[in-house]
Design a protein around this motif. Structure first.
Motif, mmCIF file in Angstrom:
data_model
loop_
_atom_site.group_PDB
_atom_site.id
_atom_site.type_symbol
_atom_site.label_atom_id
_atom_site.label_comp_id
_atom_site.label_asym_id
_atom_site.label_seq_id
_atom_site.Cartn_x
_atom_site.Cartn_y
_atom_site.Cartn_z
ATOM 1 N N ASN A 31 0.826 -1.215 0.000
ATOM 2 C CA ASN A 31 0.000 0.000 0.000
ATOM 3 C C ASN A 31 0.860 1.265 0.000
ATOM 4 O O ASN A 31 0.420 2.300 -0.503
ATOM 5 C CB ASN A 31 -0.936 0.005 1.207
ATOM 6 C CG ASN A 31 -2.024 -1.029 1.076
ATOM 7 O OD1 ASN A 31 -2.280 -1.547 -0.009
ATOM 8 N ND2 ASN A 31 -2.675 -1.345 2.185
ATOM 9 N N THR A 32 2.068 1.185 0.548
ATOM 10 C CA THR A 32 2.967 2.342 0.520
ATOM 11 C C THR A 32 3.335 2.680 -0.915
ATOM 12 O O THR A 32 3.356 3.853 -1.307
ATOM 13 C CB THR A 32 4.228 2.047 1.344
ATOM 14 O OG1 THR A 32 3.847 1.705 2.669
ATOM 15 C CG2 THR A 32 5.162 3.231 1.370
ATOM 16 N N HIS A 35 0.448 4.373 -2.441
ATOM 17 C CA HIS A 35 0.366 5.778 -1.983
ATOM 18 C C HIS A 35 1.383 6.638 -2.730
ATOM 19 O O HIS A 35 1.096 7.785 -3.077
ATOM 20 C CB HIS A 35 0.595 5.875 -0.486
ATOM 21 C CG HIS A 35 -0.547 5.384 0.340
ATOM 22 N ND1 HIS A 35 -1.785 5.970 0.339
ATOM 23 C CD2 HIS A 35 -0.638 4.346 1.205
ATOM 24 C CE1 HIS A 35 -2.595 5.323 1.158
ATOM 25 N NE2 HIS A 35 -1.913 4.316 1.697
ATOM 26 N N TRP A 36 2.576 6.092 -2.971
ATOM 27 C CA TRP A 36 3.570 6.827 -3.747
ATOM 28 C C TRP A 36 3.057 7.090 -5.153
ATOM 29 O O TRP A 36 3.293 8.166 -5.699
ATOM 30 C CB TRP A 36 4.884 6.057 -3.812
ATOM 31 C CG TRP A 36 5.640 5.981 -2.536
ATOM 32 C CD1 TRP A 36 5.485 6.762 -1.425
ATOM 33 C CD2 TRP A 36 6.685 5.061 -2.234
ATOM 34 N NE1 TRP A 36 6.365 6.391 -0.456
ATOM 35 C CE2 TRP A 36 7.119 5.343 -0.924
ATOM 36 C CE3 TRP A 36 7.287 4.026 -2.928
ATOM 37 C CZ2 TRP A 36 8.136 4.636 -0.306
ATOM 38 C CZ3 TRP A 36 8.303 3.327 -2.312
ATOM 39 C CH2 TRP A 36 8.722 3.628 -1.019
ATOM 40 N N ARG A 38 -0.044 7.479 -5.994
ATOM 41 C CA ARG A 38 -1.026 8.556 -5.864
ATOM 42 C C ARG A 38 -0.332 9.904 -5.671
ATOM 43 O O ARG A 38 -0.813 10.939 -6.134
ATOM 44 C CB ARG A 38 -1.934 8.264 -4.667
ATOM 45 C CG ARG A 38 -3.071 9.255 -4.515
ATOM 46 C CD ARG A 38 -3.801 9.065 -3.218
ATOM 47 N NE ARG A 38 -2.865 9.374 -2.130
ATOM 48 C CZ ARG A 38 -2.943 8.898 -0.898
ATOM 49 N NH1 ARG A 38 -3.901 8.076 -0.575
ATOM 50 N NH2 ARG A 38 -2.062 9.225 0.016
ATOM 51 N N ASP A 39 0.856 9.895 -5.007
ATOM 52 C CA ASP A 39 1.578 11.137 -4.733
ATOM 53 C C ASP A 39 2.489 11.588 -5.872
ATOM 54 O O ASP A 39 3.158 12.609 -5.743
ATOM 55 C CB ASP A 39 2.416 10.982 -3.466
ATOM 56 C CG ASP A 39 1.562 10.844 -2.215
ATOM 57 O OD1 ASP A 39 0.369 11.219 -2.267
ATOM 58 O OD2 ASP A 39 2.078 10.358 -1.192
#
Length: 161
Positions: A31-32, A35-36, A38-39
């Motif tokens: 999930n990290t 998230h990256w 998404r960022d």
């Protein structure tokens, strides 16, 4: 538990990674990686499975770590409580030599009165802390060997009982 930063140098430049491989390589959760993405981490294309080029991942992680840097301008030390570079209180700084060329700089934060520390070379003190009153302290003595044994031993009492 403190968060561990993902090191960009563990990613191979000319290799492609899917989410699970990249997470395993960097020691983070899948999930990290999402998230990256998404960022701002760009995948190779919009297809499935989502693939990332190693050079893109390394550039993304390097830019994230560079954005967190807060270099200290001359005359300041980094205060961990304030989380920013601060000037020493009253311009007073202690320098404790560790060896012939380097040592530790210690000062009190002017804002929160917390002790700030920094490692510095003795020759560069004038450029690091201009306008500050640097007082060179004597280094604390090192431990040399073990102390002599205690004379108040209970073994003699137990033998006579």
């Amino acid at each position: 538990m403190a968060a561990r930063r993902a090191g960009p140098n563990s990613v191979k430049l000319n290799r492609t990674y899917d989410v699970a491989e990249l997470a395993a390589r960097l020691g983070v959760h899948k999930n990290t990686v999402r998230h990256w993405q998404r960022d701002g981490l760009k995948p190779l294309d919009s297809g499935r499975p989502v693939l990332f080029h190693g050079a893109t991942v390394r550039a993304f992680l390097s830019s994230r770590s560079a954005s967190r840097k807060s270099p200290c301008p001359p005359g300041t030390l980094y205060c961990f409580k304030c989380r920013s570079p601060r000037s020493p209180a009253l311009g007073m700084v202690d320098y404790i030599p560790i060896n012939a060329t380097g040592g530790n700089v210690r000062a009190i934060c002017a804002a929160c009165e917390t002790v700030m520390h920094r490692r510095a070379a003795k020759a560069s003190l004038a450029t690091i802390l201009p306008g500050c009153d640097v007082q060179i302290a004597q280094a604390p003595p090192r431990l040399k060997g073990s102390p002599s044994p205690s004379l108040n031993c209970d073994l003699e009492r137990q033998a006579t009982i």
